[in-house]
Design an enzyme around this catalytic site. Structure first.
Site, PDB file in Angstrom:
ATOM      1  N   GLU A  17      -2.816  -9.350   2.992  1.00  0.00           N
ATOM      2  CA  GLU A  17      -3.414  -9.766   3.764  1.00  0.00           C
ATOM      3  C   GLU A  17      -4.480 -10.021   4.067  1.00  0.00           C
ATOM      4  O   GLU A  17      -5.183 -10.045   5.300  1.00  0.00           O
ATOM      5  CB  GLU A  17      -2.704  -8.927   5.411  1.00  0.00           C
ATOM      6  CG  GLU A  17      -2.691  -7.515   5.811  1.00  0.00           C
ATOM      7  CD  GLU A  17      -2.432  -6.691   4.832  1.00  0.00           C
ATOM      8  OE1 GLU A  17      -3.175  -5.663   5.372  1.00  0.00           O
ATOM      9  OE2 GLU A  17      -1.173  -6.896   3.595  1.00  0.00           O
ATOM     10  N   CYS A  35       0.918  -1.074   0.446  1.00  0.00           N
ATOM     11  CA  CYS A  35      -0.226   0.239   0.035  1.00  0.00           C
ATOM     12  C   CYS A  35       0.801   1.260   0.105  1.00  0.00           C
ATOM     13  O   CYS A  35       1.462   1.619  -1.064  1.00  0.00           O
ATOM     14  CB  CYS A  35      -1.170  -0.564   1.465  1.00  0.00           C
ATOM     15  SG  CYS A  35      -2.020   1.258   0.997  1.00  0.00           S
ATOM     16  N   HIS A  75      -3.886  -4.815  -0.094  1.00  0.00           N
ATOM     17  CA  HIS A  75      -3.560  -5.291   1.159  1.00  0.00           C
ATOM     18  C   HIS A  75      -3.717  -6.900   0.773  1.00  0.00           C
ATOM     19  O   HIS A  75      -4.681  -7.249   0.506  1.00  0.00           O
ATOM     20  CB  HIS A  75      -4.672  -4.895   2.616  1.00  0.00           C
ATOM     21  CG  HIS A  75      -4.229  -3.722   2.053  1.00  0.00           C
ATOM     22  ND1 HIS A  75      -3.108  -2.785   3.244  1.00  0.00           N
ATOM     23  CD2 HIS A  75      -5.148  -2.319   2.624  1.00  0.00           C
ATOM     24  CE1 HIS A  75      -2.992  -1.677   3.652  1.00  0.00           C
ATOM     25  NE2 HIS A  75      -3.965  -1.662   2.236  1.00  0.00           N
TER      26      HIS A  75
END
Length: 200
Positions: A182, A79, A180
């Site tokens: 994750e 990011c 992102h």
């Protein structure tokens, strides 16, 4: 071991939890010796470009990150962390970045909601070891600024949000993901695992 660089502006909990689920050893740190001893580095980031560069500078991490990357250590920017890899940003003024990749960070300018927030399709643009055995799919974005890379070959994946938006960049050992991983379901976790396994 993976060092998640802590400079006070990263989404550290969800990233560390993802690495834990993937069974990869990691440490969250701003200690210079620990960063030097790590096998791989992750530079996360949430917030404004200029503030992030100031925080890295305060901790004397700017030159260290650049040196470690130049020496060949795998580095993943996520990011805002991806945007910091580039030459400069015009977010709330002009700020220099780490300049590991050539290009500028500019505000999104389109007739769609900004920030660009939510799930968008990730399109692979160039073959890369990071994509080995993976298929395109949706990943999760939250950003108001995007990268305009000088070298088109550095952009290995994009997403369509009124225009092609740079989603993954790669040059040798330096990788960046605008989304992102994750928070991006199976595909995001697979990409994070590929990096952690050294498939770059």
């Amino acid at each position: 071991m993976i060092a998640i660089i802590d400079y006070g502006m990263g989404n550290l909990f969800s990233l560390s939890q993802a690495l834990q689920r993937l069974d990869h050893e990691y440490v969250i740190t701003d200690d210079m010796d620990t960063i030097q001893q790590a096998d791989k580095l992750i530079l996360p980031g949430v917030g404004a470009f200029g503030d992030a560069m100031e925080e890295l500078s305060k901790r004397k991490l700017t030159n260290l990150i650049v040196e470690e990357a130049i020496q060949g250590k795998p580095l993943l920017g996520i990011c805002l962390g991806m945007q910091l890899l580039f030459t400069s940003s015009d977010e709330h003024g002009y700020y220099s970045g780490l300049n590991l990749l050539s290009g500028q960070v500019e505000k999104l300018n389109m007739d769609l909601p900004i920030p660009h927030m939510g799930w968008n399709w990730l399109s692979f643009r160039h073959p890369h070891p990071l994509f080995r055995s993976l298929e395109e799919g949706h990943v999760y974005f939250v950003h108001s600024y995007h990268v305009k890379a000088t070298n088109s070959e550095d952009v290995i994946a994009t997403t369509d949000y009124s225009e092609d938006i740079t989603a993954i960049v790669a040059r040798k050992n330096v990788i960046g993901m605008q989304f992102h991983p994750e928070k991006s379901g199976q595909l995001g976790m697979q990409l994070l695992h590929q990096f952690a396994e050294g498939r770059i």
